[in-house]
Design a protein around this motif. Structure first.
Motif, PDB file in Angstrom:
ATOM      1  N   SER A  34      -2.303   6.341   7.341  1.00  0.00           N
ATOM      2  CA  SER A  34      -3.620   6.659   6.777  1.00  0.00           C
ATOM      3  C   SER A  34      -3.833   5.878   5.486  1.00  0.00           C
ATOM      4  O   SER A  34      -4.923   5.378   5.221  1.00  0.00           O
ATOM      5  N   ARG A  35      -2.747   5.801   4.699  1.00  0.00           N
ATOM      6  CA  ARG A  35      -2.862   5.100   3.425  1.00  0.00           C
ATOM      7  C   ARG A  35      -3.170   3.615   3.670  1.00  0.00           C
ATOM      8  O   ARG A  35      -3.833   2.977   2.877  1.00  0.00           O
ATOM      9  N   SER A  36      -2.690   3.091   4.780  1.00  0.00           N
ATOM     10  CA  SER A  36      -2.911   1.673   5.099  1.00  0.00           C
ATOM     11  C   SER A  36      -4.078   1.499   6.060  1.00  0.00           C
ATOM     12  O   SER A  36      -4.208   0.449   6.669  1.00  0.00           O
ATOM     13  N   LYS A  37      -4.903   2.554   6.204  1.00  0.00           N
ATOM     14  CA  LYS A  37      -5.949   2.497   7.224  1.00  0.00           C
ATOM     15  C   LYS A  37      -6.884   1.298   7.012  1.00  0.00           C
ATOM     16  O   LYS A  37      -7.223   0.595   7.960  1.00  0.00           O
ATOM     17  N   TYR A  38      -7.260   1.083   5.759  1.00  0.00           N
ATOM     18  CA  TYR A  38      -8.168  -0.037   5.479  1.00  0.00           C
ATOM     19  C   TYR A  38      -7.529  -1.351   5.914  1.00  0.00           C
ATOM     20  O   TYR A  38      -8.152  -2.171   6.592  1.00  0.00           O
ATOM     21  N   GLU A  39      -6.257  -1.514   5.541  1.00  0.00           N
ATOM     22  CA  GLU A  39      -5.553  -2.759   5.855  1.00  0.00           C
ATOM     23  C   GLU A  39      -5.418  -2.935   7.373  1.00  0.00           C
ATOM     24  O   GLU A  39      -5.638  -4.025   7.898  1.00  0.00           O
ATOM     25  N   ILE A  40      -5.048  -1.830   8.052  1.00  0.00           N
ATOM     26  CA  ILE A  40      -4.876  -1.928   9.502  1.00  0.00           C
ATOM     27  C   ILE A  40      -6.206  -2.259  10.167  1.00  0.00           C
ATOM     28  O   ILE A  40      -6.310  -3.171  10.988  1.00  0.00           O
ATOM     29  N   GLU A  41      -7.269  -1.543   9.748  1.00  0.00           N
ATOM     30  CA  GLU A  41      -8.585  -1.778  10.341  1.00  0.00           C
ATOM     31  C   GLU A  41      -9.050  -3.199  10.095  1.00  0.00           C
ATOM     32  O   GLU A  41      -9.577  -3.856  10.986  1.00  0.00           O
ATOM     33  N   THR A  42      -8.806  -3.661   8.878  1.00  0.00           N
ATOM     34  CA  THR A  42      -9.253  -5.010   8.544  1.00  0.00           C
ATOM     35  C   THR A  42      -8.503  -6.042   9.372  1.00  0.00           C
ATOM     36  O   THR A  42      -9.100  -6.987   9.894  1.00  0.00           O
ATOM     37  N   LEU A  43      -7.188  -5.846   9.516  1.00  0.00           N
ATOM     38  CA  LEU A  43      -6.399  -6.768  10.346  1.00  0.00           C
ATOM     39  C   LEU A  43      -6.918  -6.756  11.777  1.00  0.00           C
ATOM     40  O   LEU A  43      -7.100  -7.812  12.391  1.00  0.00           O
ATOM     41  N   LEU A  44      -7.181  -5.534  12.303  1.00  0.00           N
ATOM     42  CA  LEU A  44      -7.662  -5.428  13.679  1.00  0.00           C
ATOM     43  C   LEU A  44      -9.020  -6.106  13.822  1.00  0.00           C
ATOM     44  O   LEU A  44      -9.296  -6.772  14.815  1.00  0.00           O
ATOM     45  N   VAL A  57       2.816   6.274  16.160  1.00  0.00           N
ATOM     46  CA  VAL A  57       2.185   5.159  15.444  1.00  0.00           C
ATOM     47  C   VAL A  57       1.270   4.395  16.396  1.00  0.00           C
ATOM     48  O   VAL A  57       0.134   4.052  16.062  1.00  0.00           O
ATOM     49  N   ARG A  58       1.766   4.174  17.606  1.00  0.00           N
ATOM     50  CA  ARG A  58       1.003   3.429  18.600  1.00  0.00           C
ATOM     51  C   ARG A  58      -0.333   4.126  18.883  1.00  0.00           C
ATOM     52  O   ARG A  58      -1.375   3.485  18.926  1.00  0.00           O
ATOM     53  N   THR A  60       0.819  -1.206   0.000  1.00  0.00           N
ATOM     54  CA  THR A  60       0.000   0.000   0.000  1.00  0.00           C
ATOM     55  C   THR A  60       0.857   1.263   0.000  1.00  0.00           C
ATOM     56  O   THR A  60       0.333   2.356  -0.040  1.00  0.00           O
ATOM     57  N   GLN A  61       2.180   1.108   0.083  1.00  0.00           N
ATOM     58  CA  GLN A  61       3.035   2.308   0.166  1.00  0.00           C
ATOM     59  C   GLN A  61       3.576   2.723  -1.193  1.00  0.00           C
ATOM     60  O   GLN A  61       3.665   1.915  -2.114  1.00  0.00           O
ATOM     61  N   VAL A  70       7.597  12.690  10.214  1.00  0.00           N
ATOM     62  CA  VAL A  70       6.475  12.320  11.078  1.00  0.00           C
ATOM     63  C   VAL A  70       5.177  12.321  10.267  1.00  0.00           C
ATOM     64  O   VAL A  70       4.366  11.396  10.345  1.00  0.00           O
ATOM     65  N   LEU A  71       5.040  13.388   9.444  1.00  0.00           N
ATOM     66  CA  LEU A  71       3.838  13.484   8.609  1.00  0.00           C
ATOM     67  C   LEU A  71       3.782  12.326   7.620  1.00  0.00           C
ATOM     68  O   LEU A  71       2.725  11.765   7.362  1.00  0.00           O
ATOM     69  N   TYR A  72       4.976  11.979   7.096  1.00  0.00           N
ATOM     70  CA  TYR A  72       5.001  10.880   6.137  1.00  0.00           C
ATOM     71  C   TYR A  72       4.497   9.593   6.788  1.00  0.00           C
ATOM     72  O   TYR A  72       3.698   8.871   6.206  1.00  0.00           O
ATOM     73  N   VAL A  73       4.970   9.349   8.016  1.00  0.00           N
ATOM     74  CA  VAL A  73       4.567   8.107   8.700  1.00  0.00           C
ATOM     75  C   VAL A  73       3.057   8.128   8.953  1.00  0.00           C
ATOM     76  O   VAL A  73       2.365   7.125   8.765  1.00  0.00           O
ATOM     77  N   GLN A  74       2.557   9.312   9.345  1.00  0.00           N
ATOM     78  CA  GLN A  74       1.106   9.414   9.558  1.00  0.00           C
ATOM     79  C   GLN A  74       0.345   9.140   8.260  1.00  0.00           C
ATOM     80  O   GLN A  74      -0.661   8.444   8.241  1.00  0.00           O
ATOM     81  N   LEU A  75       0.922   9.698   7.172  1.00  0.00           N
ATOM     82  CA  LEU A  75       0.290   9.495   5.859  1.00  0.00           C
ATOM     83  C   LEU A  75       0.334   8.019   5.490  1.00  0.00           C
ATOM     84  O   LEU A  75      -0.649   7.461   4.984  1.00  0.00           O
ATOM     85  N   ALA A  76       1.480   7.394   5.775  1.00  0.00           N
ATOM     86  CA  ALA A  76       1.641   5.982   5.435  1.00  0.00           C
ATOM     87  C   ALA A  76       0.601   5.151   6.179  1.00  0.00           C
ATOM     88  O   ALA A  76       0.018   4.216   5.623  1.00  0.00           O
TER      89      ALA A  76
END
Lengths: 407, 221
Positions: free
Chosen positions: A306-316, A393-394, A13-14, A298-304
């Motif tokens: 956000s870009r993976s939000k679907y994947e993170i949410e789905t995993l969770l 990130v946490r 996703t990156q 820091v913004l890049y990591v936040q963006l990264a």
């Protein structure tokens, strides 16, 4: 534990170009700071080891002469207190007072000029100062009681004035330094306690001190034997050896006290101060760039994330523990930061080696290895950034792991 | 592990709650039983699934799992609930389109490992998973990217993923909407048999009461 599939999910996703951009930005911020700090450390080492040979650290100081002095109302000599106070300044390493002649002295010489000869005759003022403060050490720079010949050191400006102003106007021949050193002239001194005849010889030229210098041993002898004892032995001028890096401080002190210094000589010292200032600006610039690049990272990591939000949410939502996801990001960040730190230090070391070899040609020496504080500092700063990033990130992932109360 | 609804009113439905509904009343889903949530669209079927799955917290009232109030759950507890106790097939399926069918299914093994459940009884071997895929008619798609499947095929992948783990409840939101009657029956039978083997309860939502499922207790919302 294998995290094969989640790595695949997040990496897909990156955008690599954004990641590389963020890494380069972060790297540049750190690099500017560390190169400035390292060069600054090297410069300091060089200055400390070369202090003796940098003439500009010697300053000739006198009091400003005002109208009051002309009416003998103001004092233009340094009192013992004032000298002691100067000595006590931490930025001043040592100090020597000029001793002036307390007797009349006349120099005379016959200069052959074509068929006739013209006599050269002048009153002399002389001074002496500690030998350690001289920038030239001629072999015959010594005088003992019983010697007829007095060795003298003239300011370089003096011979320039003679050659380029006085001699051409009078039709006199110009003289090189070595010619002048061949000349022997008469010196007659006369004071309250008697008179004596000596000969004088120029043995060297000083860039540092603009005065006619004679050995201290001669000055002490002549003042005590011929001098006017009523004149207080206070100095009009003193010479100080100051710490290079504290020149601006000392200049300010002199200014506050109403002292004057030989500004010309300060120019070399100013070069050092200028270099320090440039490195300082570089460091400040580095700090600004670092803040910008770190925030952009820091913004890049936040963006990264956000870009993976679907994947993170789905995993969770499938029960993937949020700690493991944080751990995955934290590991990737640690890897990125380790690369940044190592490449950074390698590059700083490389540039330092180049500047060292360049400055080595001029007799400057700095340690070949990196400053330990720079190494520790860089890992510390990058470690702190890593912790901040991991916490950020946490926080983001933690909020996704709980039921969304906003619907 | 019973699921108790205690005066729950979802914020978006606050003005539309009617009597004879699960909302704003006390209702217990008992483990091992089968429930069918019946309601027209817009009445909150997916909201109910989201509340049980722990994705939605925008409601008043309390949700209790075995008497424990879920408002006190931390992320780890929710994670354990999702991984080991309540398996969910979301209406939008929530698959990873850039992974193959097998990778999507294997992910559950990684999640089980992450919870240190190495000896999970329902951690099916690859052969068992292939057998299920064969029953559902998607065994030939096992190495195809999920993004390239039809929605009906994806629904079957999502069902398989939900079955490929231990659970006390399986909650399915419109799981057969894109399946034909025959495939729906095969899928339902598979779900029932695996649930029964684990003494798990089933909650399934369907758009229309005409599709009432035999043996399932209807729940109105």
């Amino acid at each position: 534990m294998s995290q094969k599939i989640i790595s695949r999910i997040f990496i897909k996703t990156q955008k690599p170009s954004q990641l590389i951009g963020a890494i380069i930005g972060c790297f540049l911020g750190f690099f500017l700071i560390f190169i400035a700090a390292q060069l600054f450390a090297d410069f300091k080492t060089m200055v400390n080891s070369q202090e003796q040979s940098i003439g500009s650290q010697f300053l000739v100081v006198n009091k400003q002469v005002s109208v009051l002095n002309s009416f003998k109302l103001g004092k233009s000599t340094f009192s013992k207190n004032e000298v002691d106070q100067l000595k006590s300044l931490p930025s001043i390493k040592r100090i020597s007072e000029f001793t002036a002649n307390q007797f009349e002295a006349v120099a005379s010489m016959s200069i052959p000029n074509g068929e006739s000869s013209s006599a050269f005759r002048t009153e002399l003022f002389m001074e002496s100062v500690g030998d350690d403060f001289l920038d030239v050490k001629p072999d015959d720079w010594n005088w003992q009681e019983g010697n007829e010949m007095i060795p003298m050191i003239l300011p370089t400006d003096f011979i320039n004035l003679y050659n380029f102003n006085f001699a051409p106007g009078r039709g006199l021949p110009q003289m090189s330094k070595s010619t002048i050193q061949l000349a022997v002239f008469d010196i007659d001194i006369r004071g309250a306690q008697g008179a004596a005849h000596f000969t004088g010889k120029i043995v060297g030229f000083s860039n540092r001190i603009s005065s006619v210098l004679v050995p201290k041993s001669f000055m002490i002898f002549a003042n005590s034997h011929y001098g006017n004892n009523q004149i207080k032995p206070e100095s009009y001028r003193i010479i100080v050896e100051a710490k290079q890096q504290e020149l601006p401080k000392i200049q300010q002190y002199f200014k506050d006290e109403g002292y004057e210094t030989n500004e010309e000589l300060l120019k070399n010292g100013k070069f050092g101060s200028l270099l320090q200032a440039i490195l300082g600006i570089l460091a400040v610039l580095g700090i600004i760039v670092m803040f910008v690049s770190v925030s952009s990272f820091v913004l890049y990591v936040q963006l990264a994330i956000s870009r993976s939000k679907y994947e993170i949410e789905t995993l969770l939502r499938q029960g993937y523990p949020h700690k493991k996801i944080v751990h995955w990001y934290s590991k990737q960040l640690a890897l990125i930061f380790a690369i940044i730190a190592i490449v950074n230090l390698t590059l700083v070391w490389g540039i330092k080696s180049i500047t060292n070899s360049y400055l080595g040609d001029f007799g400057f020496e700095a340690p070949a290895q990196l400053n330990i504080f720079i190494i520790v500092g860089s890992f510390l700063m990058i470690g702190i950034l890593w912790i901040i990033q991991t916490l950020s990130v946490r926080g983001q992932i933690y909020s996704l792991a709980l039921p969304n109360s906003k619907g | 592990m019973d699921i108790e609804f205690n005066g729950i009113i979802p914020n978006p439905l606050a003005e539309f709650v009617t009597e004879n509904s699960i909302w704003n009343s006390t209702f217990t889903f008992t483990q091992g039983n089968k429930y069918q949530i019946v309601a027209p669209s817009g009445k909150g079927k997916s909201t109910l699934v989201g509340i049980i799955a722990g994705t939605r917290g925008d409601f008043n009232g309390n949700l209790l799992f075995e008497g424990q109030n879920t408002r006190q759950f931390n992320p780890m507890r929710w994670s354990h609930w999702r991984a080991n106790e309540c398996s969910v097939v979301f209406q939008d399926l929530q698959l990873f389109p850039k992974l193959t069918v097998l990778q999507n299914l294997s992910l559950m093994n990684e999640i089980q490992q992450a919870h240190d459940n190495n000896t999970s009884p329902n951690n099916q071997t690859k052969e068992r998973l292939f057998d299920w895929a064969k029953q559902l008619g998607i065994e030939s798609k096992i190495d195809v990217l999920v993004g390239n499947l039809s929605f009906g095929q994806m629904q079957r992948v999502a069902i398989l993923r939900a079955l490929n783990r231990p659970f006390k409840w399986i909650v399915l939101d419109e799981p057969f909407s894109h399946l034909d009657a025959e495939n729906s029956k095969i899928a339902l039978d598979l779900i029932k048999s695996i649930s029964a083997s684990q003494n798990a309860g089933i909650i399934v939502t369907a758009l229309d009461s005409r599709f009432s499922i035999e043996g399932f207790t209807p729940v109105n919302i």
